[in-house]
Design a protein around this motif. Structure first.
Motif, PDB file in Angstrom:
ATOM      1  N   GLU A   1      35.540   9.932  14.218  1.00 41.55           N
ATOM      2  CA  GLU A   1      35.170   8.860  13.301  1.00 41.55           C
ATOM      3  C   GLU A   1      35.212   9.384  11.860  1.00 41.55           C
ATOM      4  OE1 GLU A   1      31.337   6.068  12.333  1.00 41.55           O
ATOM      5  OE2 GLU A   1      31.667   6.709  14.393  1.00 41.55           O
ATOM      6  N   GLN A   2      36.226   8.952  11.111  1.00 37.02           N
ATOM      7  CA  GLN A   2      36.474   9.397   9.738  1.00 37.02           C
ATOM      8  C   GLN A   2      36.569  10.919   9.647  1.00 37.02           C
ATOM      9  OE1 GLN A   2      37.353   7.865   6.711  1.00 37.02           O
ATOM     10  NE2 GLN A   2      37.761   6.251   8.192  1.00 37.02           N
ATOM     11  N   THR A   3      37.081  11.541  10.736  1.00 35.75           N
ATOM     12  CA  THR A   3      37.293  12.985  10.756  1.00 35.75           C
ATOM     13  C   THR A   3      38.591  13.316  11.490  1.00 35.75           C
ATOM     14  OG1 THR A   3      36.077  13.303  12.827  1.00 35.75           O
ATOM     15  CG2 THR A   3      34.819  13.543  10.771  1.00 35.75           C
ATOM     16  N   VAL A   4      39.167  14.434  11.130  1.00 34.67           N
ATOM     17  CA  VAL A   4      40.259  15.038  11.885  1.00 34.67           C
ATOM     18  C   VAL A   4      39.944  16.523  12.001  1.00 34.67           C
ATOM     19  CG1 VAL A   4      42.081  13.380  11.338  1.00 34.67           C
ATOM     20  CG2 VAL A   4      41.677  15.282   9.786  1.00 34.67           C
ATOM     21  N   HIS A   5      40.298  17.083  13.131  1.00 34.11           N
ATOM     22  CA  HIS A   5      40.000  18.482  13.409  1.00 34.11           C
ATOM     23  C   HIS A   5      41.295  19.172  13.810  1.00 34.11           C
ATOM     24  CE1 HIS A   5      35.837  17.089  13.498  1.00 34.11           C
ATOM     25  NE2 HIS A   5      36.320  16.073  14.191  1.00 34.11           N
ATOM     26  N   LEU A   6      41.574  20.272  13.165  1.00 32.00           N
ATOM     27  CA  LEU A   6      42.817  20.996  13.351  1.00 32.00           C
ATOM     28  C   LEU A   6      42.481  22.421  13.759  1.00 32.00           C
ATOM     29  CD1 LEU A   6      45.939  20.986  12.859  1.00 32.00           C
ATOM     30  CD2 LEU A   6      45.431  21.567  10.486  1.00 32.00           C
TER      31      LEU A   6
ATOM     32  N   ARG B   1      52.350  29.727  11.705  1.00 33.76           N
ATOM     33  CA  ARG B   1      53.821  29.700  11.780  1.00 33.76           C
ATOM     34  C   ARG B   1      54.364  28.444  11.114  1.00 33.76           C
ATOM     35  NH1 ARG B   1      57.881  28.357  15.591  1.00 33.76           N
ATOM     36  NH2 ARG B   1      56.385  27.424  17.024  1.00 33.76           N
ATOM     37  N   PHE B   2      53.702  27.325  11.350  1.00 30.47           N
ATOM     38  CA  PHE B   2      54.118  26.064  10.735  1.00 30.47           C
ATOM     39  C   PHE B   2      54.041  26.141   9.213  1.00 30.47           C
ATOM     40  CE2 PHE B   2      52.773  21.947   8.965  1.00 30.47           C
ATOM     41  CZ  PHE B   2      53.903  21.197   9.243  1.00 30.47           C
ATOM     42  N   LEU B   3      52.944  26.697   8.694  1.00 29.43           N
ATOM     43  CA  LEU B   3      52.733  26.741   7.244  1.00 29.43           C
ATOM     44  C   LEU B   3      53.481  27.875   6.543  1.00 29.43           C
ATOM     45  CD1 LEU B   3      48.900  26.027   7.083  1.00 29.43           C
ATOM     46  CD2 LEU B   3      50.773  24.441   6.601  1.00 29.43           C
ATOM     47  N   SER B   4      54.029  28.817   7.310  1.00 28.10           N
ATOM     48  CA  SER B   4      54.659  29.985   6.682  1.00 28.10           C
ATOM     49  C   SER B   4      55.974  29.665   5.969  1.00 28.10           C
ATOM     50  CB  SER B   4      54.876  31.090   7.717  1.00 28.10           C
ATOM     51  OG  SER B   4      55.817  30.687   8.684  1.00 28.10           O
ATOM     52  N   GLU B   5      56.580  28.534   6.273  1.00 28.53           N
ATOM     53  CA  GLU B   5      57.805  28.114   5.586  1.00 28.53           C
ATOM     54  C   GLU B   5      57.530  26.826   4.826  1.00 28.53           C
ATOM     55  OE1 GLU B   5      61.366  27.971   7.977  1.00 28.53           O
ATOM     56  OE2 GLU B   5      60.479  29.392   9.391  1.00 28.53           O
ATOM     57  N   ASP B   6      58.071  26.710   3.637  1.00 36.01           N
ATOM     58  CA  ASP B   6      57.906  25.489   2.835  1.00 36.01           C
ATOM     59  C   ASP B   6      56.448  25.016   2.844  1.00 36.01           C
ATOM     60  OD1 ASP B   6      60.708  25.384   2.365  1.00 36.01           O
ATOM     61  OD2 ASP B   6      60.983  24.405   4.308  1.00 36.01           O
ATOM     62  N   THR B   7      55.555  25.923   2.503  1.00 34.46           N
ATOM     63  CA  THR B   7      54.116  25.703   2.661  1.00 34.46           C
ATOM     64  C   THR B   7      53.629  24.412   2.014  1.00 34.46           C
ATOM     65  OG1 THR B   7      53.823  28.098   2.730  1.00 34.46           O
ATOM     66  CG2 THR B   7      51.850  26.768   2.390  1.00 34.46           C
ATOM     67  N   LYS B   8      54.003  24.164   0.768  1.00 34.33           N
ATOM     68  CA  LYS B   8      53.536  22.945   0.096  1.00 34.33           C
ATOM     69  C   LYS B   8      54.004  21.688   0.810  1.00 34.33           C
ATOM     70  CE  LYS B   8      52.910  24.477  -4.656  1.00 34.33           C
ATOM     71  NZ  LYS B   8      53.258  24.269  -6.055  1.00 34.33           N
ATOM     72  N   GLU B   9      55.298  21.640   1.106  1.00 36.86           N
ATOM     73  CA  GLU B   9      55.869  20.461   1.728  1.00 36.86           C
ATOM     74  C   GLU B   9      55.313  20.242   3.128  1.00 36.86           C
ATOM     75  OE1 GLU B   9      57.708  22.950   0.392  1.00 36.86           O
ATOM     76  OE2 GLU B   9      58.327  21.971  -1.462  1.00 36.86           O
ATOM     77  N   ARG B  10      55.200  21.324   3.886  1.00 34.18           N
ATOM     78  CA  ARG B  10      54.716  21.201   5.257  1.00 34.18           C
ATOM     79  C   ARG B  10      53.228  20.839   5.310  1.00 34.18           C
ATOM     80  NH1 ARG B  10      57.630  25.274   9.501  1.00 34.18           N
ATOM     81  NH2 ARG B  10      59.744  24.548   9.136  1.00 34.18           N
ATOM     82  N   THR B  11      52.470  21.350   4.373  1.00 30.51           N
ATOM     83  CA  THR B  11      51.047  20.999   4.372  1.00 30.51           C
ATOM     84  C   THR B  11      50.882  19.526   4.053  1.00 30.51           C
ATOM     85  OG1 THR B  11      50.567  23.234   3.562  1.00 30.51           O
ATOM     86  CG2 THR B  11      48.764  21.662   3.542  1.00 30.51           C
ATOM     87  N   LEU B  12      51.646  19.021   3.120  1.00 34.62           N
ATOM     88  CA  LEU B  12      51.584  17.591   2.814  1.00 34.62           C
ATOM     89  C   LEU B  12      52.058  16.773   4.022  1.00 34.62           C
ATOM     90  CD1 LEU B  12      50.845  15.460   0.791  1.00 34.62           C
ATOM     91  CD2 LEU B  12      53.130  15.655  -0.189  1.00 34.62           C
ATOM     92  N   GLU B  13      53.119  17.229   4.672  1.00 34.09           N
ATOM     93  CA  GLU B  13      53.600  16.559   5.883  1.00 34.09           C
ATOM     94  C   GLU B  13      52.497  16.531   6.952  1.00 34.09           C
ATOM     95  OE1 GLU B  13      57.060  17.158   9.320  1.00 34.09           O
ATOM     96  OE2 GLU B  13      57.073  18.447   7.550  1.00 34.09           O
ATOM     97  N   LEU B  14      51.788  17.638   7.113  1.00 37.29           N
ATOM     98  CA  LEU B  14      50.692  17.710   8.074  1.00 37.29           C
ATOM     99  C   LEU B  14      49.556  16.769   7.684  1.00 37.29           C
ATOM    100  CD1 LEU B  14      49.294  18.907  10.536  1.00 37.29           C
ATOM    101  CD2 LEU B  14      48.612  20.851   9.084  1.00 37.29           C
ATOM    102  N   ALA B  15      49.214  16.746   6.413  1.00 35.82           N
ATOM    103  CA  ALA B  15      48.153  15.848   5.941  1.00 35.82           C
ATOM    104  C   ALA B  15      48.520  14.391   6.242  1.00 35.82           C
ATOM    105  CB  ALA B  15      47.922  16.040   4.446  1.00 35.82           C
ATOM    106  N   LEU B  16      49.754  14.025   5.989  1.00 42.54           N
ATOM    107  CA  LEU B  16      50.200  12.659   6.271  1.00 42.54           C
ATOM    108  C   LEU B  16      50.181  12.370   7.768  1.00 42.54           C
ATOM    109  CD1 LEU B  16      53.121  12.387   3.687  1.00 42.54           C
ATOM    110  CD2 LEU B  16      50.822  11.401   3.516  1.00 42.54           C
ATOM    111  N   PHE B  17      50.565  13.365   8.581  1.00 42.13           N
ATOM    112  CA  PHE B  17      50.503  13.193  10.031  1.00 42.13           C
ATOM    113  C   PHE B  17      49.058  12.974  10.482  1.00 42.13           C
ATOM    114  CE2 PHE B  17      49.551  14.773  14.210  1.00 42.13           C
ATOM    115  CZ  PHE B  17      50.458  14.079  14.997  1.00 42.13           C
ATOM    116  N   LEU B  18      48.135  13.778   9.955  1.00 41.35           N
ATOM    117  CA  LEU B  18      46.725  13.660  10.334  1.00 41.35           C
ATOM    118  C   LEU B  18      46.182  12.276   9.989  1.00 41.35           C
ATOM    119  CD1 LEU B  18      45.428  17.172   9.201  1.00 41.35           C
ATOM    120  CD2 LEU B  18      45.866  16.398  11.551  1.00 41.35           C
ATOM    121  N   LYS B  19      46.552  11.783   8.820  1.00 39.28           N
ATOM    122  CA  LYS B  19      46.089  10.461   8.411  1.00 39.28           C
ATOM    123  C   LYS B  19      46.708   9.364   9.289  1.00 39.28           C
ATOM    124  CE  LYS B  19      45.152   9.721   4.063  1.00 39.28           C
ATOM    125  NZ  LYS B  19      45.226   9.621   2.604  1.00 39.28           N
TER     126      LYS B  19
END
Length: 145
Positions: A18-23, A31-49
């Motif tokens: 409820e109004q939370t996400v847990h990663l 490994r996911f964040l080790s390449e294109d860190t800025k872009e991938r983190t934003l992609e992950l944030a959008l996926f979580l939302k």
């Protein structure tokens, strides 16, 4: 509720509440964040939302940049502690490192009222200089995970 998440051939462990996400902060996330860190983190944030919207039927009330900054904050803390652990490898520090690493195992992100650190992440995310200091790209490249 667990949500399957495969991004760039990485299996990330995500839970939605409820109004939370847990990663789960594990080697797959590193490994996911080790390449294109800025872009991938934003992609992950959008996926979580998006996952929160699909599971709960409501928007997660966290700004994209704030969510990105929170993910970075948890990852960078873990990586810095692991670096320090290598330097201070004496057994007497073992319990201290366990205590310092405990909060990094899961990245719990919640909207205002559901996350006691939301104001901190919001503050840092609005100050690009501070937010960018949390970018874990450099440490992830050294493979401390």
């Amino acid at each position: 509720m667990k949500v399957p998440c495969y991004l760039h051939d990485c299996r990330l462990e995500v839970m939605v509440g409820e109004q939370t996400v847990h990663l789960t902060n594990n080697t797959e996330l590193a490994r996911f964040l080790s390449e294109d860190t800025k872009e991938r983190t934003l992609e992950l944030a959008l996926f979580l939302k998006q996952a929160h919207l699909q599971v709960r039927g409501e928007q997660l009330k966290i700004a994209d940049e704030s969510l990105k900054t929170e993910i970075w904050g948890h990852v960078i803390w873990e990586l810095q502690v692991l670096r320090l652990k290598k330097v201070l490898s004496h057994r007497m520090f073992h319990k201290i490192f366990l205590i310092l690493l405990r909060p990094t195992a899961h990245i719990d992100c919640g909207a205002k009222g559901n996350d006691r650190n939301r104001a901190l992440w919001d503050f840092l995310s609005k100050r690009k200089f501070l937010s960018n200091m949390l970018n874990p790209k450099r440490l992830l490249a050294k493979k401390h995970y």
